[in-house]
Design a protein around this motif. Sequence first.
Motif, PDB file in Angstrom:
ATOM      1  N   GLY A 131       0.789  -1.230   0.000  1.00 26.59           N
ATOM      2  CA  GLY A 131       0.000   0.000   0.000  1.00 26.59           C
ATOM      3  C   GLY A 131       0.820   1.279   0.000  1.00 26.59           C
ATOM      4  N   PRO A 132       1.867   1.394   0.849  1.00 24.71           N
ATOM      5  CA  PRO A 132       2.653   2.624   0.867  1.00 24.71           C
ATOM      6  C   PRO A 132       3.306   2.965  -0.468  1.00 24.71           C
ATOM      7  CG  PRO A 132       3.071   1.344   2.846  1.00 24.71           C
ATOM      8  CD  PRO A 132       2.259   0.475   1.939  1.00 24.71           C
ATOM      9  N   MET A 133       3.616   1.946  -1.298  1.00 25.24           N
ATOM     10  CA  MET A 133       4.258   2.239  -2.577  1.00 25.24           C
ATOM     11  C   MET A 133       3.279   2.897  -3.543  1.00 25.24           C
ATOM     12  SD  MET A 133       7.081   1.402  -1.553  1.00 25.24           S
ATOM     13  CE  MET A 133       8.027   1.841  -2.989  1.00 25.24           C
ATOM     14  N   PHE A 134       2.014   2.497  -3.480  1.00 21.67           N
ATOM     15  CA  PHE A 134       1.006   3.198  -4.272  1.00 21.67           C
ATOM     16  C   PHE A 134       0.888   4.650  -3.789  1.00 21.67           C
ATOM     17  CE2 PHE A 134      -0.969  -1.236  -4.397  1.00 21.67           C
ATOM     18  CZ  PHE A 134      -0.411  -1.527  -5.627  1.00 21.67           C
ATOM     19  N   GLU A 135       0.930   4.818  -2.474  1.00 23.91           N
ATOM     20  CA  GLU A 135       0.840   6.170  -1.919  1.00 23.91           C
ATOM     21  C   GLU A 135       2.009   7.030  -2.369  1.00 23.91           C
ATOM     22  OE1 GLU A 135      -1.387   6.328   2.199  1.00 23.91           O
ATOM     23  OE2 GLU A 135       0.240   4.873   2.336  1.00 23.91           O
ATOM     24  N   TYR A 136       3.219   6.475  -2.325  1.00 19.58           N
ATOM     25  CA  TYR A 136       4.381   7.253  -2.761  1.00 19.58           C
ATOM     26  C   TYR A 136       4.258   7.641  -4.229  1.00 19.58           C
ATOM     27  CZ  TYR A 136       7.210   7.051   1.467  1.00 19.58           C
ATOM     28  OH  TYR A 136       7.686   7.249   2.739  1.00 19.58           O
ATOM     29  N   ALA A 137       3.750   6.742  -5.056  1.00 17.07           N
ATOM     30  CA  ALA A 137       3.578   7.064  -6.471  1.00 17.07           C
ATOM     31  C   ALA A 137       2.624   8.241  -6.640  1.00 17.07           C
ATOM     32  CB  ALA A 137       3.067   5.846  -7.227  1.00 17.07           C
ATOM     33  N   GLU A 192      -9.935  -7.031  -6.434  1.00 20.24           N
ATOM     34  CA  GLU A 192      -9.824  -6.767  -7.864  1.00 20.24           C
ATOM     35  C   GLU A 192     -10.295  -5.361  -8.240  1.00 20.24           C
ATOM     36  OE1 GLU A 192      -8.255  -8.570  -9.983  1.00 20.24           O
ATOM     37  OE2 GLU A 192      -7.848 -10.157  -8.538  1.00 20.24           O
ATOM     38  N   LYS A 193     -11.371  -4.892  -7.601  1.00 24.10           N
ATOM     39  CA  LYS A 193     -11.853  -3.537  -7.904  1.00 24.10           C
ATOM     40  C   LYS A 193     -10.823  -2.487  -7.507  1.00 24.10           C
ATOM     41  CE  LYS A 193     -16.840  -4.451  -7.626  1.00 24.10           C
ATOM     42  NZ  LYS A 193     -18.114  -4.109  -6.933  1.00 24.10           N
ATOM     43  N   ALA A 194     -10.149  -2.733  -6.393  1.00 21.65           N
ATOM     44  CA  ALA A 194      -9.131  -1.789  -5.942  1.00 21.65           C
ATOM     45  C   ALA A 194      -7.966  -1.755  -6.921  1.00 21.65           C
ATOM     46  CB  ALA A 194      -8.640  -2.165  -4.551  1.00 21.65           C
ATOM     47  N   VAL A 195      -7.553  -2.928  -7.426  1.00 22.22           N
ATOM     48  CA  VAL A 195      -6.459  -2.969  -8.401  1.00 22.22           C
ATOM     49  C   VAL A 195      -6.848  -2.211  -9.656  1.00 22.22           C
ATOM     50  CG1 VAL A 195      -5.032  -4.468  -9.850  1.00 22.22           C
ATOM     51  CG2 VAL A 195      -5.572  -5.151  -7.514  1.00 22.22           C
ATOM     52  N   ASP A 196      -8.074  -2.421 -10.118  1.00 22.36           N
ATOM     53  CA  ASP A 196      -8.556  -1.684 -11.298  1.00 22.36           C
ATOM     54  C   ASP A 196      -8.488  -0.175 -11.059  1.00 22.36           C
ATOM     55  OD1 ASP A 196      -9.076  -4.037 -12.641  1.00 22.36           O
ATOM     56  OD2 ASP A 196     -11.214  -4.072 -12.114  1.00 22.36           O
ATOM     57  N   ALA A 197      -8.926   0.242  -9.868  1.00 23.63           N
ATOM     58  CA  ALA A 197      -8.940   1.676  -9.550  1.00 23.63           C
ATOM     59  C   ALA A 197      -7.521   2.237  -9.471  1.00 23.63           C
ATOM     60  CB  ALA A 197      -9.677   1.906  -8.228  1.00 23.63           C
ATOM     61  N   ILE A 198      -6.598   1.475  -8.889  1.00 24.38           N
ATOM     62  CA  ILE A 198      -5.211   1.936  -8.753  1.00 24.38           C
ATOM     63  C   ILE A 198      -4.555   2.076 -10.124  1.00 24.38           C
ATOM     64  CG2 ILE A 198      -2.915   1.236  -7.945  1.00 24.38           C
ATOM     65  CD1 ILE A 198      -4.405  -0.066  -5.527  1.00 24.38           C
ATOM     66  N   ALA A 243      -6.023   2.428 -12.994  1.00 24.32           N
ATOM     67  CA  ALA A 243      -6.669   3.519 -13.728  1.00 24.32           C
ATOM     68  C   ALA A 243      -6.148   4.873 -13.258  1.00 24.32           C
ATOM     69  CB  ALA A 243      -8.190   3.440 -13.554  1.00 24.32           C
ATOM     70  N   GLU A 244      -5.911   5.002 -11.946  1.00 26.05           N
ATOM     71  CA  GLU A 244      -5.383   6.263 -11.406  1.00 26.05           C
ATOM     72  C   GLU A 244      -3.962   6.511 -11.903  1.00 26.05           C
ATOM     73  OE1 GLU A 244      -5.655   9.772  -9.003  1.00 26.05           O
ATOM     74  OE2 GLU A 244      -7.116   8.400  -9.906  1.00 26.05           O
ATOM     75  N   MET A 245      -3.173   5.470 -12.011  1.00 27.26           N
ATOM     76  CA  MET A 245      -1.820   5.636 -12.559  1.00 27.26           C
ATOM     77  C   MET A 245      -1.881   6.132 -13.997  1.00 27.26           C
ATOM     78  SD  MET A 245       0.400   2.447 -11.049  1.00 27.26           S
ATOM     79  CE  MET A 245       0.618   2.228  -9.267  1.00 27.26           C
ATOM     80  N   THR A 246      -2.773   5.534 -14.781  1.00 23.15           N
ATOM     81  CA  THR A 246      -2.926   5.970 -16.178  1.00 23.15           C
ATOM     82  C   THR A 246      -3.346   7.428 -16.241  1.00 23.15           C
ATOM     83  OG1 THR A 246      -3.513   3.725 -16.883  1.00 23.15           O
ATOM     84  CG2 THR A 246      -4.161   5.538 -18.328  1.00 23.15           C
ATOM     85  N   GLY A 270      -7.759  10.846  -0.576  1.00 22.46           N
ATOM     86  CA  GLY A 270      -7.454   9.493  -0.167  1.00 22.46           C
ATOM     87  C   GLY A 270      -8.439   8.505  -0.764  1.00 22.46           C
ATOM     88  N   MET A 271      -7.936   7.319  -1.143  1.00 23.76           N
ATOM     89  CA  MET A 271      -8.771   6.237  -1.667  1.00 23.76           C
ATOM     90  C   MET A 271      -8.898   5.178  -0.576  1.00 23.76           C
ATOM     91  SD  MET A 271      -7.943   3.607  -4.835  1.00 23.76           S
ATOM     92  CE  MET A 271      -7.773   4.932  -6.008  1.00 23.76           C
TER      93      MET A 271
END
Length: 376
Positions: A160-166, A199-205, A207-210, A341-342
């Motif tokens: 989780g923290p690595m997504f936050e840092y991104a 799976e929904k969270a991965v899709d959202a993450i 998509a947010e990166m894109t 925050g997500m």
Amino acid sequence: MPHIAIIGSGFAALTTVRGLRRRGVGAELTVISPREDLHYLPSSIWIPAGLRRGEALRLPLARFFARHRVRFVKASVTGLAARTRTITTDTGETIAADHVVIASGGRFLKKLPGIEHAIIPCEGIAAAEAMTARLAALDGGTIAIGMATNPQEPGAIRGGPMFEYAFILDRLLRREGRRDRFRMVFFSPSARPGQRLGEKAVDAILAEMTRRGIETHLGHKMVRIGPDRVVTEGGEIAADLILFQPGMTGPEWLAATDLPLSPGGMVRADAFARVEGCEGIWVAGDAGSYPGPEWLPKQAHQADLQARAVAANIAAALKGKAPSRTFTAELICIMDSLDRGMLVFRRGRINLTLPALKPLHWLKRAFERHYLRAYR
């Protein structure tokens, strides 16, 4: 008077202390740790943006220990004899107890060649400060942010923290007006990192990166990390700053004990957080390997839940009763992006994902204040 020894001074250790005293346990308590302060790592993600300073996240525990009548031993554990519940330390002191709680946390695997060239953010506040200094010194370039797991125990990951840092670094660079000078790449051996979130969270993450223009390099086994690049079986990422979160394993001293260990090197425990086959020895937090769903998280909230079960079961044992308190498998994660925050929540069949919202950023900050009130 019974004696309870607690190894560690982090979330699980301190919650065990509070839980025991709240249940009226008057036993002698000894906490063994190389440091007499709490490092509140969940808020270290805000250090690069200046929302937090490192010194503000290091909380001295002397008053907390005095208030809860705890004897503190400043030492690193070097061994534990399960049969006699005897702890050895690097200071030469040997501590025997009626109950031993292993709450020392885990450690990150560093077998990948060249891993010393990467900053591991969750290793501590100093790592976040080093990353902040490196980022400030860059005029532009590529930031590579990645995560992996323990191949012997896939659940031993704290991603989780690595997504936050991104997301936070993206937002920070935009605020500073220099995002266009940086390429950001998120990498992982997993084709869909963060699957324990759902799976929904991965899709959202993803998509947010894109949406933020963060590139991805996913599904390729890592080969090595160089001074200026990440090398995978699927290609290389030239990088000026590398942040990498490897998989987790147990404390190094566990290998020299007679405790039962999981394939990933952590202490095997049952649903009561009791070490398998070891009377009077318990484990809470990242040092343990527990039964439960495949998404059972390695995070502070889960460590607290395990520690509460430990405190309840030790209190029962001191009264001659069998342990009856199991810990709840629960994942609560607010992935911050500096101003939003997500939320991801999992418990039982419930798996909820909320989009990035401003109130969730403030909720995360409010929880920090609430949690730390007991230690300030």
